[in-house]
Design an enzyme around this catalytic site. Structure first.
Site, PDB file in Angstrom:
ATOM      1  N   ASP A  57       0.821  -1.221   0.000  1.00  0.00           N
ATOM      2  CA  ASP A  57       0.000   0.000   0.000  1.00  0.00           C
ATOM      3  C   ASP A  57       0.855   1.271   0.000  1.00  0.00           C
ATOM      4  O   ASP A  57       0.618   2.192   0.794  1.00  0.00           O
ATOM      5  CB  ASP A  57      -0.906   0.038   1.252  1.00  0.00           C
ATOM      6  CG  ASP A  57      -1.625  -1.275   1.502  1.00  0.00           C
ATOM      7  OD1 ASP A  57      -2.028  -1.914   0.528  1.00  0.00           O
ATOM      8  OD2 ASP A  57      -1.772  -1.653   2.687  1.00  0.00           O
ATOM      9  N   GLU A 223     -11.085  -0.559  -3.207  1.00  0.00           N
ATOM     10  CA  GLU A 223     -10.337   0.149  -2.163  1.00  0.00           C
ATOM     11  C   GLU A 223      -9.241   0.986  -2.804  1.00  0.00           C
ATOM     12  O   GLU A 223      -9.104   1.039  -4.028  1.00  0.00           O
ATOM     13  CB  GLU A 223      -9.722  -0.860  -1.190  1.00  0.00           C
ATOM     14  CG  GLU A 223      -8.775  -1.851  -1.862  1.00  0.00           C
ATOM     15  CD  GLU A 223      -8.408  -3.033  -0.985  1.00  0.00           C
ATOM     16  OE1 GLU A 223      -8.977  -3.189   0.113  1.00  0.00           O
ATOM     17  OE2 GLU A 223      -7.537  -3.818  -1.410  1.00  0.00           O
TER      18      GLU A 223
HETATM   19  O1  FUB Z   1      -2.600  -3.766   3.700  1.00  0.00           O
HETATM   20  C1  FUB Z   1      -3.862  -3.893   4.296  1.00  0.00           C
HETATM   21  C2  FUB Z   1      -4.969  -3.716   3.285  1.00  0.00           C
HETATM   22  O2  FUB Z   1      -4.772  -4.571   2.163  1.00  0.00           O
HETATM   23  C3  FUB Z   1      -5.091  -2.342   2.683  1.00  0.00           C
HETATM   24  O3  FUB Z   1      -5.723  -1.413   3.499  1.00  0.00           O
HETATM   25  C4  FUB Z   1      -5.841  -2.641   1.429  1.00  0.00           C
HETATM   26  O4  FUB Z   1      -5.830  -1.613   0.494  1.00  0.00           O
HETATM   27  C5  FUB Z   1      -5.177  -3.903   0.959  1.00  0.00           C
HETATM   28  O5  FUB Z   1      -4.025  -3.644   0.203  1.00  0.00           O
END
Ligand code: FUB
Length: 333
Positions: A57, A223
């Site tokens: 991320d 997301e």
């Molecule tokens: O790294 C944790 C979670 O996994 C993130 O918040 C999401 O975007 C996904 O990549």
């Protein structure tokens, strides 16, 4: 034929292409160019990950002549790492590890674990770190908070002592924050998993008018919202699928304002199995100041044997077609 002399520039190589130092001009030598090397050059076989170890991320940005990377620390079951680190670089190749900049345990009263997907923005002479986290109560809900520091490398302190956005306040999960600041200085907070939301931030950067929250309805959004502006067009980008799935990918839409409306343009980054690259997503984009050179930071399954909780951060070029659409991003090793 045109010749260029760059006596004081450093030449870099990547994937059999030669580049001038990306912090300077964007002149680029491609296959059709000819060049003369006066020093031995051995092609690298791999450039990734750009920061050693398991991270995901990545939020990439630029402050005062340096690039910064703010990733999730990976390699923990259920993404439960409690802290964030910062890295910086002048050339996008050599990165300095600045250590832990915020640790949920001692630094955030309402979160103990799940330090996910930070985003850092400069404003008011300070640096604001937006992040999400959960408490150790067994409740898996994540809240979204904001921390502040006088330095891009921290230490950051929780600005409110409570979440900025509580779990359940809006549809979807309160994770994956991102801030875009328009040319007029107005900053917007984007966030969400399952549903994307946006709201103008107040000038203090740590509050907003709840009545101004809007939900974004682009098809496929999962997301990792990210917004940039180029030549007057706003680009809303996001990740589709599950980060544990090798098909995790990045898509985007364009619009005429930070609030949309958005027109989906399609997928621009996805796995490249011929090189063993899987799970390409949760990206961010940085423009080299004063140029039209753009780079995308994103994570992929760590190579060769990673998965959705063992990911690594890499960077590639992002270019635009003459009509303003984003050219398909080619993941490289
Ligand atoms: O790294 C944790 C979670 O996994 C993130 O918040 C999401 O975007 C996904 O990549």
């Amino acid at each position: 034929m045109v010749s260029f002399n760059f006596p004081n520039r450093r030449l870099r190589h990547r994937n059999l292409e030669l580049w001038l130092d990306p912090t300077q001009d964007t002149a680029e030598f491609r296959a059709a160019s000819s060049f003369r090397l006066t020093a031995p050059w051995t092609p690298k076989t791999t450039k990734g990950p750009v920061i050693p170890g398991l991270f995901a991320d990545p939020h990439i940005t630029h402050f005062n002549g340096r690039y910064y990377l703010y990733p999730t620390t990976d390699g923990y079951a259920s993404w439960s790492a409690p802290h964030y680190k910062a890295f910086s670089s002048t050339d996008l190749v050599n990165w300095t590890d600045h250590g832990v900049i915020l640790n949920h345990g001692p630094d955030v009263s309402w979160a103990d674990n799940s330090a996910w997907a930070p985003a850092v923005v400069a404003k008011n002479g300070r640096y604001y770190l937006y992040f999400s986290g959960g408490a150790a109560s067994g409740n898996t809900a994540k809240h979204l908070g904001v921390a502040v520091s006088d330095s891009p490398t921290g230490p950051f302190r929780d600005a409110l002592g409570t979440p900025l956005i509580r779990a359940g306040a809006y549809s979807g999960q309160a994770i994956d924050p991102m801030v875009f600041t328009d040319d007029n200085g107005q900053s917007y907070l984007y966030w969400g998993n399952g549903a994307a939301h946006v709201v103008p931030l107040n000038p203090d950067m740590i509050s907003f008018n709840p009545a101004a929250v809007r939900t974004i309805t682009t098809s496929g959004f999962r997301e990792a919202a990210f917004v940039l502006k180029r030549n007057g067009t706003y680009y809303f980008m996001w990740s589709e699928g599950d980060t544990r799935d090798e098909n995790y990918q990045v898509a985007y839409a364009t619009g005429s304002s930070p609030l949309g409306p958005w027109t989906k343009r399609g997928v621009v980054l996805q796995k490249r199995l011929s090189l063993g690259i899987k799970g390409t997503g949760h990206h961010s984009v940085v423009k080299t100041p004063g140029t039209d050179t753009w780079h995308v930071a994103y994570h992929r399954f760590a190579m060769p044997a990673g998965n959705g909780t063992n990911r690594e951060v890499t960077i590639d070029r992002m270019t635009f077609n003459p009509d303003g659409t984003i050219a398909t991003i080619v993941p490289t090793l």
